[in-house]
Scaffold this motif. Structure first.
Motif, PDB file in Angstrom:
ATOM      1  N   VAL A  17       5.489  18.402  -3.963  1.00 38.20           N
ATOM      2  CA  VAL A  17       4.058  17.857  -3.780  1.00 38.20           C
ATOM      3  C   VAL A  17       3.797  17.523  -2.457  1.00 38.20           C
ATOM      4  N   ASN A  18       2.917  18.147  -1.608  1.00 40.21           N
ATOM      5  CA  ASN A  18       2.508  17.998  -0.198  1.00 40.21           C
ATOM      6  C   ASN A  18       1.485  16.689  -0.224  1.00 40.21           C
ATOM      7  N   GLY A  19       2.132  15.741   0.634  1.00 38.97           N
ATOM      8  CA  GLY A  19       1.240  14.693   0.788  1.00 38.97           C
ATOM      9  C   GLY A  19       0.103  14.618   1.627  1.00 38.97           C
TER      10      GLY A  19
ATOM     11  N   GLN B 210       0.853  -1.189  -0.016  1.00 41.95           N
ATOM     12  CA  GLN B 210       0.017  -0.038  -0.125  1.00 41.95           C
ATOM     13  C   GLN B 210       0.797   1.117   0.018  1.00 41.95           C
ATOM     14  N   LEU B 211       0.615   2.189  -0.842  1.00 43.21           N
ATOM     15  CA  LEU B 211       1.216   3.261  -0.992  1.00 43.21           C
ATOM     16  C   LEU B 211       0.955   4.141   0.160  1.00 43.21           C
ATOM     17  N   ARG B 212       2.136   4.976   0.690  1.00 38.46           N
ATOM     18  CA  ARG B 212       1.789   6.179   1.824  1.00 38.46           C
ATOM     19  C   ARG B 212       0.874   7.255   1.120  1.00 38.46           C
ATOM     20  N   ARG B 213       0.697   8.032   1.925  1.00 40.92           N
ATOM     21  CA  ARG B 213      -0.297   9.183   1.705  1.00 40.92           C
ATOM     22  C   ARG B 213       0.303   9.906   0.682  1.00 40.92           C
ATOM     23  N   ASP B 214       1.566  10.390   0.888  1.00 38.37           N
ATOM     24  CA  ASP B 214       2.683  11.322   0.024  1.00 38.37           C
ATOM     25  C   ASP B 214       3.107  10.455  -1.283  1.00 38.37           C
TER      26      ASP B 214
ATOM     27  N   ALA C  94      12.141  18.500 -11.691  1.00 36.93           N
ATOM     28  CA  ALA C  94      12.073  17.539 -10.689  1.00 36.93           C
ATOM     29  C   ALA C  94      10.919  17.571  -9.760  1.00 36.93           C
ATOM     30  N   VAL C  95      10.325  16.342  -9.683  1.00 38.98           N
ATOM     31  CA  VAL C  95       9.030  16.324  -8.709  1.00 38.98           C
ATOM     32  C   VAL C  95       9.207  15.489  -7.681  1.00 38.98           C
ATOM     33  N   VAL C  96       9.256  16.160  -6.303  1.00 35.19           N
ATOM     34  CA  VAL C  96       9.967  15.477  -5.049  1.00 35.19           C
ATOM     35  C   VAL C  96       8.390  15.442  -3.973  1.00 35.19           C
ATOM     36  N   PRO C  97       8.573  14.504  -3.027  1.00 32.31           N
ATOM     37  CA  PRO C  97       7.589  14.675  -1.986  1.00 32.31           C
ATOM     38  C   PRO C  97       7.768  15.767  -1.032  1.00 32.31           C
TER      39      PRO C  97
ATOM     40  N   HIS D 262      -3.234  19.120   1.064  1.00 26.70           N
ATOM     41  CA  HIS D 262      -2.908  17.845   0.455  1.00 26.70           C
ATOM     42  C   HIS D 262      -2.857  17.808  -1.138  1.00 26.70           C
ATOM     43  N   GLY D 263      -1.924  17.309  -1.792  1.00 27.39           N
ATOM     44  CA  GLY D 263      -1.671  17.361  -3.148  1.00 27.39           C
ATOM     45  C   GLY D 263      -1.330  18.719  -3.973  1.00 27.39           C
ATOM     46  N   ARG D 264      -1.155  19.827  -3.025  1.00 29.48           N
ATOM     47  CA  ARG D 264      -0.712  21.204  -3.643  1.00 29.48           C
ATOM     48  C   ARG D 264       0.496  20.826  -4.158  1.00 29.48           C
ATOM     49  N   LEU D 265       0.782  21.613  -5.426  1.00 32.27           N
ATOM     50  CA  LEU D 265       2.287  21.683  -6.011  1.00 32.27           C
ATOM     51  C   LEU D 265       2.959  23.127  -5.653  1.00 32.27           C
ATOM     52  N   VAL D 266       4.126  23.013  -5.236  1.00 30.71           N
ATOM     53  CA  VAL D 266       4.962  24.393  -4.858  1.00 30.71           C
ATOM     54  C   VAL D 266       6.291  24.244  -5.815  1.00 30.71           C
TER      55      VAL D 266
END
Length: 230
Positions: A228-230, A12-16, A104-107, A114-118
């Motif tokens: 990416v905010n988890g 199971q994948l984590r929330r982030d 680069a996309v990073v956690p 949640h899910g917001r991209l910065v």
């Protein structure tokens, strides 16, 4: 008698990690995506989930495991996007992205919506060796000497440990030798001569560096980091 094959459920994948996969799903401007992952089952499951999304967009995934050592990025196929499956691999993902001049996309750290991209910009230091050797560090390059180095303002001097850190204004160099430490800002370039193979830590990952003359200079195109905010 028929044989029943027992299969284990997928991790199971984590929330982030789920947020990371959904962020890639919302992106469309790529053909090749480089994924940096660990060797654990969850990292592989995250890579597989990202690969499914990428294939749905008609793209392909480049599995970047283990992390390339100093000077090894030139052997990795170039990508249009780089993804880190966990926060520990974020610097390595940013290093690859800076090398290819792609995002680069990073956690994130879990704070915020949640899910917001910065989107932020990460400075870096280019390292070149000869005509073909090229790499980049976005957090820190640490050479465990002995090496000789100069910033052009004085003759070359020895160091038992040399650390280069990128800054918005250039980079900061810290050299240790015979129990003393010198730290100074550098805005242009330093030259490093390695006369015997030494250990290097580039953005937290260790590798051996061969004999030769190296040049390090601040990047003129800092990497775009999408958190990416988890």
């Amino acid at each position: 008698m028929a044989t029943t094959l027992l299969t284990r459920p997928a991790p199971q994948l984590r929330r982030d990690q789920r947020a990371l996969v959904e962020a890639i799903r919302r992106m469309t401007e790529f053909e090749a995506v480089a994924v940096l992952r660990g060797f654990d089952k969850t990292s592989r499951a995250t890579r597989d989930a990202i690969a499914e999304v990428v294939r749905g967009h008609g793209g392909r995934v480049i599995d970047v495991t283990p992390v390339p050592g100093l000077g090894e990025l030139g052997t990795v196929p170039a990508a249009d996007l780089v993804v880190a499956t966990n926060r520990a691999l974020a610097p390595a993902a940013e290093r690859c992205a800076a090398y290819w001049n792609v995002p680069a996309v990073v956690p994130g750290d879990g704070e915020g919506e949640h899910g917001r991209l910065v989107r932020t910009r990460q400075p870096g230091v280019y390292v070149t060796h000869g005509e073909t050797g090229r790499d980049v560090a976005v957090r820190q390059l640490r050479l465990l000497g002995p090496v000789n180095w100069t910033d052009g303002t004085a003759p070359a001097r020895p160091a038992e440990e040399l650390v280069l850190k990128p800054t918005l204004g250039g980079m900061v160099v810290t050299a240790q030798y015979a129990g003393t430490s010198v730290t100074r800002p550098v805005s242009r370039m330093i030259e490093v001569e390695i006369t015997d193979e030494v250990v290097a830590e580039i953005d937290g990952h260790a590798a051996l560096v061969g004999v030769g003359r190296y040049e390090a200079r601040p990047t003129t195109r800092p990497v775009c980091r999408v958190t990416v905010n988890g």
